[in-house]
Design an enzyme around this catalytic site. Structure first.
Site, PDB file in Angstrom:
ATOM      1  N   HIS A  98       0.882  -1.172   0.000  1.00 28.83           N
ATOM      2  CA  HIS A  98       0.000   0.000   0.000  1.00 28.83           C
ATOM      3  C   HIS A  98       0.914   1.214   0.000  1.00 28.83           C
ATOM      4  CE1 HIS A  98      -2.277  -2.989   2.432  1.00 28.83           C
ATOM      5  NE2 HIS A  98      -3.381  -2.418   1.999  1.00 28.83           N
ATOM      6  N   ASP A 101       2.503   1.951   3.346  1.00 26.89           N
ATOM      7  CA  ASP A 101       3.530   1.019   3.854  1.00 26.89           C
ATOM      8  C   ASP A 101       4.929   1.472   3.481  1.00 26.89           C
ATOM      9  OD1 ASP A 101       1.302  -0.587   4.382  1.00 26.89           O
ATOM     10  OD2 ASP A 101       1.541  -1.687   2.493  1.00 26.89           O
TER      11      ASP A 101
END
Ligand code: XUL
Ligand code: CO
Length: 430
Positions: A98, A101
């Site tokens: 993501h 992240d």
């Protein structure tokens, strides 16, 4: 080099190994049904669980102490360095992320975008140096408090806009890194109470949002698959992408069933009251099978515990469906799995993946043998064989059928479903 993993050697295949950092079943080069095992399984590490998750649960916060935890770009680069070291140690061919992240969250869309571009340039350089490929990218549209009432389905159009703009940047990032898929998981696309929810309107918003994402992906020349990841609830009480069947109805409604496929997660299937293989078989039957998130939930806990898989019979039945569907094309096996919060050591992270990859390898090999030996498919075909002579029945109508049944006077004799015998066949392979 970072010193996170110390002097741990790369994990190798050794069926007779006595240590816990060797593959006993996963030999990337072993041929299974005419294809290398690595090319069948297409394993991916999930950046979020492995490198971003701090080890919290509803009753306690961070248990992991990782040297890259923090919100600077320098730490984000260190995180990427450790990630690529782990990919190399494990021989992982793919990873997934993501946006949140891989880069620290800023307080504006402009700065979020700038940081995403910077870190994906850095990751791109690492990939160019021979690292693994990107299985899929995605946007985290559920953690930030702005998304507490949903992203695409939010009652506030400004939140819809922020989410749409973010998906644009994540599609750009995924495309830049040669991602093979782009995933949308509607973590907060649902409701907590119907008392404040306009179901019809929210569903329309979600449909438009997905159509815009598909249009933009095609406009920039992204050739990968766009995948929806169904989940029935958690974090919301009810999520609109409940399961494969619900997603298919949604796609049909918005004319997207040829554009979008599904990323099916084992734990989400169980939460929806299905088996993993049910969701896989249905997606294949509907022509929307894409990829899998391979984890398991603790059956006693009853929530999305996201554990590494360790059940060979379950993975065998899952890969049986994957193989029957023709195997992965753009998809793969993403370990959307996290350590238990007491598993503090760097070696735990490696051992978790090693064990999971071995379990999947055993499952795949069992599935391939079941398919090659054909006992299950022969029995399945035999069960429907009478239809070979009677296809015209489906083009008939009730009155003609009634005339025929009346004239023939037959009363069909029930036939055994042979379930125990079929289960016994499966148990010969797992
Ligand atoms: C949450 C989940 C996500 C998606 C990506 O249950 O599975 O990690 O896979 O957003
Ligand atoms: Co998932």
């Amino acid at each position: 080099m970072t010193d996170f993993f110390g002097d741990i050697a790369p994990v190798r295949f050794d069926p007779n190994a006595s240590d816990d950092l060797s593959y006993r079943h996963y030999d990337p080069d072993e041929m299974v049904m005419g294809k290398r095992m690595e090319d069948h399984l297409r394993f991916a590490v999930a950046w979020w669980h492995s490198f971003a998750w701090p080890g919290g649960d509803p009753f306690g916060g961070q248990t992991f102490e990782r040297p890259w935890f923090g919100d600077t770009m320098a730490l984000a680069r260190m995180k990427a360095d450790v990630a690529f070291e782990m990919f190399a140690l494990l021989g992982q061919p793919f990873f997934c992320f993501h946006d949140v992240d891989i880069r620290p969250e800023a307080d504006s869309f402009a700065e979020n975008t700038r940081r995403l571009e910077e870190i994906t340039d850095y990751i791109g350089q690492k990939m160019a140096a021979g690292g693994p490929q990107l299985l899929w990218g995605t946007a985290n549209l559920f953690s930030n408090r702005r998304y507490m009432a949903g992203a695409a389905t939010n009652p506030d159009p400004d939140v819809f806009a922020f989410a749409a703009a973010t998906v644009k940047t994540c599609l750009d990032a995924t495309h830049k890194l040669g991602g093979q898929n782009y995933v949308l998981w509607g973590g907060r696309e649902g409701y907590e109470t119907l008392l404040n929810t306009d179901l019809k309107r929210e569903r329309q918003q979600a449909g438009r949002f997905l159509s815009m994402a598909v249009d933009y992906a095609r406009k920039i020349g992204f050739e990968g698959a766009i995948l929806i990841e169904p989940k029935p609830q958690e974090p919301t009480k009810h999520q609109y992408d409940y399961d494969v069947a619900t997603v298919y109805g949604f796609l049909k409604d918005f004319g997207l069933e040829k554009e979008v496929r599904v990323n099916i997660e084992q734990g989400h299937a169980i939460l929806a009251g299905h088996s993993f293989e049910h969701e896989l078989a249905l997606a294949a039957a509907l022509g929307i099978f894409g990829s899998i998130d391979m984890n398991r939930n603790d059956y006693q806990s009853g929530w999305d515990t996201d554990q590494f898989p360790n059940n060979v019979p379950e993975t065998a039945l899952a890969y049986y469906e994957v193989l029957k569907a023709g195997g992965f094309t753009t998809g793969g096996t993403n370990f959307d799995s996290k350590l238990r919060r007491q598993s503090l050591d760097p070696v735990d992270l490696l051992a978790a993946h090693v064990g999971a990859m071995d379990v999947c390898a055993r499952g795949l090999k069992a599935a391939a043998r079941m398919l090659e030996d054909g006992a299950l498919e022969t029995a399945r075909r035999a069960r429907y064989a009478a239809w070979d002579q009677q296809r015209a029945l489906l083009d008939s109508d009730l009155a003609s059928i009634a005339d025929r049944v009346m004239a023939e006077g037959t009363n069909p004799a029930p036939v055994s479903g042979r379930q125990e015998r079929l289960e016994n066949i499966v148990n010969r392979y797992v």
